[in-house]
Design a protein around this motif. Structure first.
Motif, PDB file in Angstrom:
ATOM      1  N   LEU A 149       6.753   3.208 -35.364  1.00  0.00           N
ATOM      2  CA  LEU A 149       7.546   2.111 -35.905  1.00  0.00           C
ATOM      3  C   LEU A 149       7.160   0.792 -35.243  1.00  0.00           C
ATOM      4  CD1 LEU A 149       9.975   1.679 -37.876  1.00  0.00           C
ATOM      5  CD2 LEU A 149      11.439   1.689 -35.838  1.00  0.00           C
ATOM      6  N   ASP A 157       4.603   2.761 -41.361  1.00  0.00           N
ATOM      7  CA  ASP A 157       5.859   3.184 -41.964  1.00  0.00           C
ATOM      8  C   ASP A 157       5.795   4.526 -42.676  1.00  0.00           C
ATOM      9  OD1 ASP A 157       5.516   0.440 -44.274  1.00  0.00           O
ATOM     10  OD2 ASP A 157       4.520   2.387 -44.249  1.00  0.00           O
ATOM     11  N   GLU A 197      10.884   5.397 -40.759  1.00  0.00           N
ATOM     12  CA  GLU A 197      12.251   4.957 -40.487  1.00  0.00           C
ATOM     13  C   GLU A 197      13.276   5.998 -40.934  1.00  0.00           C
ATOM     14  OE1 GLU A 197      14.064   0.432 -40.605  1.00  0.00           O
ATOM     15  OE2 GLU A 197      12.065   0.854 -41.397  1.00  0.00           O
TER      16      GLU A 197
END
Lengths: 258, 258
Positions: free
Chosen positions: A45, A50, A88
């Motif tokens: 991150l 991502d 995420e």
DNA sequence: TAGATTGTTAATCGATTAACAATC
DNA sequence: TAGATTGTTAATCGATTAACAATC
């Protein structure tokens, strides 16, 4: 006259084996690895990545991709076939699985060299853990300010724990007093304890105790170093000792029935 | 055609099993437990106990007596049936098995709060580990005296390691520099590293790395605490979280071929 | 679609436990 | 001897790995 050590009955073997079995819980080895994945994901991150494949995440974590996928699949189906995992999103799910979406209030008992170092180590690795108290018995130390905290008198341990609503304790104590302080911490209602005291501690069922100990770590290193030597430095690979990340995976926890 | 199993005539029945096998080495879980037994035995010794049964030692160590006997039998036959184990004798054999009969020279890299605390922690748990150097890059810290040691400049890491003949390294560093310092330590010839840095490190085959990390420990505690809660404090035992000594047993080591 | 990669299954591997024969 | 306790075996349990069908 040397006393014969006796088995002392069972301090906590009652084990009603209640059989209700509400939920099995993750294997200890898996939980330990989840914390590694968490760290690797945070690092991805931070790098602006991502999306990761199980291969990439496994490599960064030092495990096989097989193990990684098996572990993650125990939490749910958070990846996309042909694509991978969203960093995420997976981070969220891992945090939730580990119970990191709430705040934990940690009291550090013992403000010697190590206790102070731990207290000052502000970031505490990851957010979610607030150090709410730092206790000691030494009048020379009580009242001192360490980081954000003032050292309080361990004589009032119970009151301090109640006031701060601490629900985790870190023991940074000499071996000699560790068990009795541990007992008080347990009596104060804490069920999660991390001990840095160089001694074996006994806790009742329902209390989770983890132990960190430099002497133990060095002893384990010594074992491997000793083995790695016999083959000589001649580059003989089959004589080489083990290598690579040896986290404290697979911590053993005995269930309540033990 | 598969060959028929032959009855092999019992030429030499009790096959000495002296396979080529340069020695398998003990399973990691066993090595970790040996350090616990060592500690328990030392405690018995301090109490003037000079003989223990597997039951008593197992209880003190938080393992089953079955596991204990199995573990010890992998080292040799050091007990006496009907009697038990001699504390001092067993202590000797365990120490030898773990490679603790020689001295190890430990360099601590990083003299921040934690590094200083570790350096000052003189006893180092057990004898056999000498802290021979304490290094840092901070000019404010270089030259300071900590315990018996003077902090040396980490810029000269290679020279310091050579001069002190350090063969183990403890990393007490921020995550940001941990990997590069680790690489230098490895290049300096150290094959046993204990890292307190909150990051995943990569080391080449033949190097043993162990990792201690408060954030990880707290995360694992959080997992168990979260689980233990759902049942409520109503004393329902089957809802209770795991308990009892959760040392860092069973650390995983991948072989040199990995 | 073709290529990629997950989620899952089955096979392998290893570790723990129970039980007991050996033996002090 | 009788009682105790080890060392070891066989059975169980659990964790890792390899492989692949599902599916994006």
């Amino acid at each position: 006259m040397a006393r014969q050590a006796r088995s002392e009955g069972d301090r906590h073997s009652v084990a009603p084996d209640d059989r209700a079995q509400p939920e099995k819980g993750l294997p200890a080895a898996v939980v330990a690895r989840l914390t590694i994945y968490l760290r690797a994901l945070n690092s991805f991150l931070a790098d602006g990545v991502d999306r990761v494949s199980s291969d990439a995440l496994a490599e960064a974590s030092g495990v096989s991709s097989s193990t990684l996928r098996k572990d993650l699949s125990q939490l749910g189906s958070y990846g996309t076939r042909g694509v991978g995992y969203e960093v995420e999103n997976l981070l969220q799910h891992l945090s939730a699985a580990l119970g990191l979406t709430r705040d934990w209030r940690v009291a550090i008992v013992g403000a010697g060299n190590l206790g102070r170092a731990l207290a000052r180590y502000g970031g505490f690795g990851t957010r979610g853990f607030d150090v709410v108290a730092l206790l000691d018995t030494d009048p020379q130390i009580i009242g001192n300010e360490i980081g954000w905290l003032r050292v309080t008198d361990a004589a009032n341990l119970e009151a301090v724990f109640e006031r701060t609503r601490a629900n985790m304790a870190v023991l940074a104590l000499p071996a000699s007093v560790a068990q009795s302080v541990c007992d008080r911490v347990v009596a104060a209602g804490v069920r999660s304890i991390l001990s840095f005291a160089p001694t074996i501690l006994q806790v009742p069922p329902g209390v989770t105790l983890r132990k960190v100990d430099m002497a133990t770590e060095l002893q384990i290193l010594a074992y491997h170093a000793q083995r790695g030597e016999s083959g000589g430095e001649s580059g003989q690979p089959s004589a080489a000792a083990a290598h690579t990340q040896a986290h404290d995976d697979a911590a053993r926890h005995r269930g309540p029935s033990a």
